[in-house]
Enzyme design. Structure first.
Site, mmCIF file in Angstrom:
data_model
loop_
_atom_site.group_PDB
_atom_site.id
_atom_site.type_symbol
_atom_site.label_atom_id
_atom_site.label_comp_id
_atom_site.label_asym_id
_atom_site.label_seq_id
_atom_site.Cartn_x
_atom_site.Cartn_y
_atom_site.Cartn_z
ATOM 1 N N SER A 22 0.812 -1.222 0.000
ATOM 2 C CA SER A 22 0.000 0.000 0.000
ATOM 3 C C SER A 22 0.845 1.273 0.000
ATOM 4 O O SER A 22 1.792 1.415 0.780
ATOM 5 C CB SER A 22 -0.926 0.015 1.220
ATOM 6 O OG SER A 22 -1.686 1.221 1.245
ATOM 7 N N SER A 24 -0.717 4.153 0.567
ATOM 8 C CA SER A 24 -1.479 5.105 1.377
ATOM 9 C C SER A 24 -0.645 5.746 2.482
ATOM 10 O O SER A 24 -0.727 6.966 2.684
ATOM 11 C CB SER A 24 -2.707 4.413 1.988
ATOM 12 O OG SER A 24 -3.682 4.168 0.996
ATOM 13 N N LYS A 73 -13.699 -4.660 3.029
ATOM 14 C CA LYS A 73 -14.613 -3.538 2.812
ATOM 15 C C LYS A 73 -16.070 -3.842 3.149
ATOM 16 O O LYS A 73 -16.858 -2.928 3.374
ATOM 17 C CB LYS A 73 -14.495 -3.025 1.370
ATOM 18 C CG LYS A 73 -13.150 -2.380 1.098
ATOM 19 C CD LYS A 73 -13.108 -1.668 -0.224
ATOM 20 C CE LYS A 73 -11.772 -0.948 -0.393
ATOM 21 N NZ LYS A 73 -11.764 -0.060 -1.566
ATOM 22 N N ASN A 94 -14.667 2.096 2.940
ATOM 23 C CA ASN A 94 -13.218 2.219 2.784
ATOM 24 C C ASN A 94 -12.616 3.157 3.827
ATOM 25 O O ASN A 94 -11.410 3.382 3.833
ATOM 26 C CB ASN A 94 -12.849 2.682 1.370
ATOM 27 C CG ASN A 94 -13.180 4.139 1.106
ATOM 28 O OD1 ASN A 94 -14.027 4.725 1.773
ATOM 29 N ND2 ASN A 94 -12.526 4.728 0.124
ATOM 30 N N ASP A 109 -14.867 5.307 -2.587
ATOM 31 C CA ASP A 109 -14.243 4.637 -3.730
ATOM 32 C C ASP A 109 -14.831 5.093 -5.066
ATOM 33 O O ASP A 109 -14.098 5.374 -6.013
ATOM 34 C CB ASP A 109 -14.402 3.121 -3.616
ATOM 35 C CG ASP A 109 -13.392 2.501 -2.664
ATOM 36 O OD1 ASP A 109 -12.258 3.012 -2.590
ATOM 37 O OD2 ASP A 109 -13.728 1.508 -1.999
ATOM 38 N N ALA A 134 -16.732 -9.158 -7.607
ATOM 39 C CA ALA A 134 -18.010 -8.817 -6.980
ATOM 40 C C ALA A 134 -17.823 -8.434 -5.512
ATOM 41 O O ALA A 134 -18.681 -8.696 -4.678
ATOM 42 C CB ALA A 134 -18.992 -9.992 -7.098
ATOM 43 N N GLY A 135 -16.682 -7.816 -5.212
ATOM 44 C CA GLY A 135 -16.434 -7.359 -3.850
ATOM 45 C C GLY A 135 -17.040 -5.993 -3.595
ATOM 46 O O GLY A 135 -17.840 -5.481 -4.388
ATOM 47 N N TYR A 232 -2.369 -1.060 -8.210
ATOM 48 C CA TYR A 232 -1.324 -0.096 -8.578
ATOM 49 C C TYR A 232 0.074 -0.584 -8.215
ATOM 50 O O TYR A 232 1.066 0.111 -8.437
ATOM 51 C CB TYR A 232 -1.581 1.269 -7.933
ATOM 52 C CG TYR A 232 -1.699 1.237 -6.424
ATOM 53 C CD1 TYR A 232 -0.567 1.203 -5.617
ATOM 54 C CD2 TYR A 232 -2.941 1.241 -5.817
ATOM 55 C CE1 TYR A 232 -0.673 1.165 -4.242
ATOM 56 C CE2 TYR A 232 -3.064 1.213 -4.445
ATOM 57 C CZ TYR A 232 -1.926 1.177 -3.658
ATOM 58 O OH TYR A 232 -2.045 1.130 -2.293
ATOM 59 N N GLY A 253 -4.774 1.816 -10.673
ATOM 60 C CA GLY A 253 -5.539 2.419 -9.597
ATOM 61 C C GLY A 253 -4.823 3.514 -8.842
ATOM 62 O O GLY A 253 -5.372 4.062 -7.883
#
Length: 302
Positions: A22, A24, A73, A94, A109, A134-135, A232, A253
């Site tokens: 990540s 972030s 999520k 998120n 998101d 399908a999350g 990403y 992403g």
């Protein structure tokens, strides 16, 4: 980046499995430093199926809020005391804010993805959107597409029943006809043949998460199709590399992540990592817990 802790330092986090990839923490801590916000943002590995460990981690680490990535999520709903309108609508969270001991969930998101598309001069309007997976984020993007002018929306998943359920819910919420199917090579190729916006919302292509068995579906895409991979890291998955080689616009992403994080940090205090002005609506109370045949899910009349 050096962080000096004191009594006022606000601690924030992002949880997921995997989480080491990540970006972030890098983005948040750089933004906090540039804006003079006394906060520190860290990654936390929370194994799939173990979301309940956050009940101990939050007070132990004195977290003021945390972001949520795959695969939590939807599972995180079990911890929440309140749910913001967007999260309630998308059935995906998120971001969680901790306010006076109460956990409040939000979803940004869909907005982040739409802004990333807009930055490239793209959008959902008039497009045939095919979403792989399908999350939680798949539902958010499907609903965003269905309510923002997409000509068609289709959801494909390795467990067809999950795709069916998600497509049905998006149809009921949006009034649009949403199709669903499985994830066989034939189904992927059939739906790709009419997709003008293909979105990979699965972990396939991420290190340690496997990859597509075949990418023949890309050769079925219309020439003007756009291919998006929410992954990403790596910056260019095999899906994106082959899409570019075939002449398609391809995006990962990272743009979605950076736009979302920069907007979060510039429009909020560090007391919660990702609450934007559009999310400050009244929260809801905790919710109760051979041949290819596509399944269409029109709005229920009952």
């Amino acid at each position: 980046m050096r962080v000096e802790f004191n009594r006022e330092t606000q601690r924030l986090a992002v949880i997921g499995d995997p989480i080491a990839h990540s970006l972030s923490p890098v983005i948040h801590n750089a933004l906090y430093g540039a804006m003079g916000i006394n906060a520190f943002y860290q990654p936390l590995f929370v194994p799939k199926g173990r979301i309940e460990i956050m009940n101990d981690a939050i007070p132990m680490l004195s977290l003021r809020g945390f972001n949520v990535t795959m695969p939590h999520k939807q599972a995180v709903f079990a911890l929440l005391d309140e749910v913001g309108s967007s999260a309630q609508r998308h059935q995906s969270v998120n971001t969680v804010c901790v306010r006076e001991g109460r956990l409040i969930g939000h979803s940004t998101d869909a907005q982040g993805f739409a802004l990333a598309l807009a930055a490239r001069g793209l959008g959902f309007e008039g497009r045939d959107v095919v979403i792989l997976g399908a999350g939680g984020v798949s539902g958010a993007l499907a609903l965003e597409a269905a309510t923002n002018g997409a000509r068609s929306v289709s959801i494909l998943n390795r467990t067809p029943e999950r795709a069916d359920a998600l497509a049905s819910r998006v149809s009921q919420l949006s009034g649009a006809r949403v199709q669903s199917a499985g994830f066989t090579a034939r189904e992927l190729e059939l739906f790709a043949a009419r997709a003008t916006l293909l979105i990979n919302a699965t972990p396939l292509g991420m290190e340690g998460c496997g990859d597509f068995v075949s990418l023949v579906l890309l050769r079925a895409l219309p020439k003007d199709a756009v291919v998006c991979d929410l992954i990403y890291d790596p910056p260019a998955t095999r899906l994106l590399e082959e899409a570019r080689a075939l002449g398609h616009i391809a995006m990962n992403g990272l743009g979605m992540l950076i736009i979302r994080r920069s907007r979060h940090s510039s429009t909020s205090s560090a007391s919660c990592p990702a609450i934007t002005s559009c999310e400050r609506s009244r929260p809801h109370s905790r919710p109760s817990g051979a041949s290819v045949k596509a399944r269409a899910h029109p709005v229920s009349s009952g």
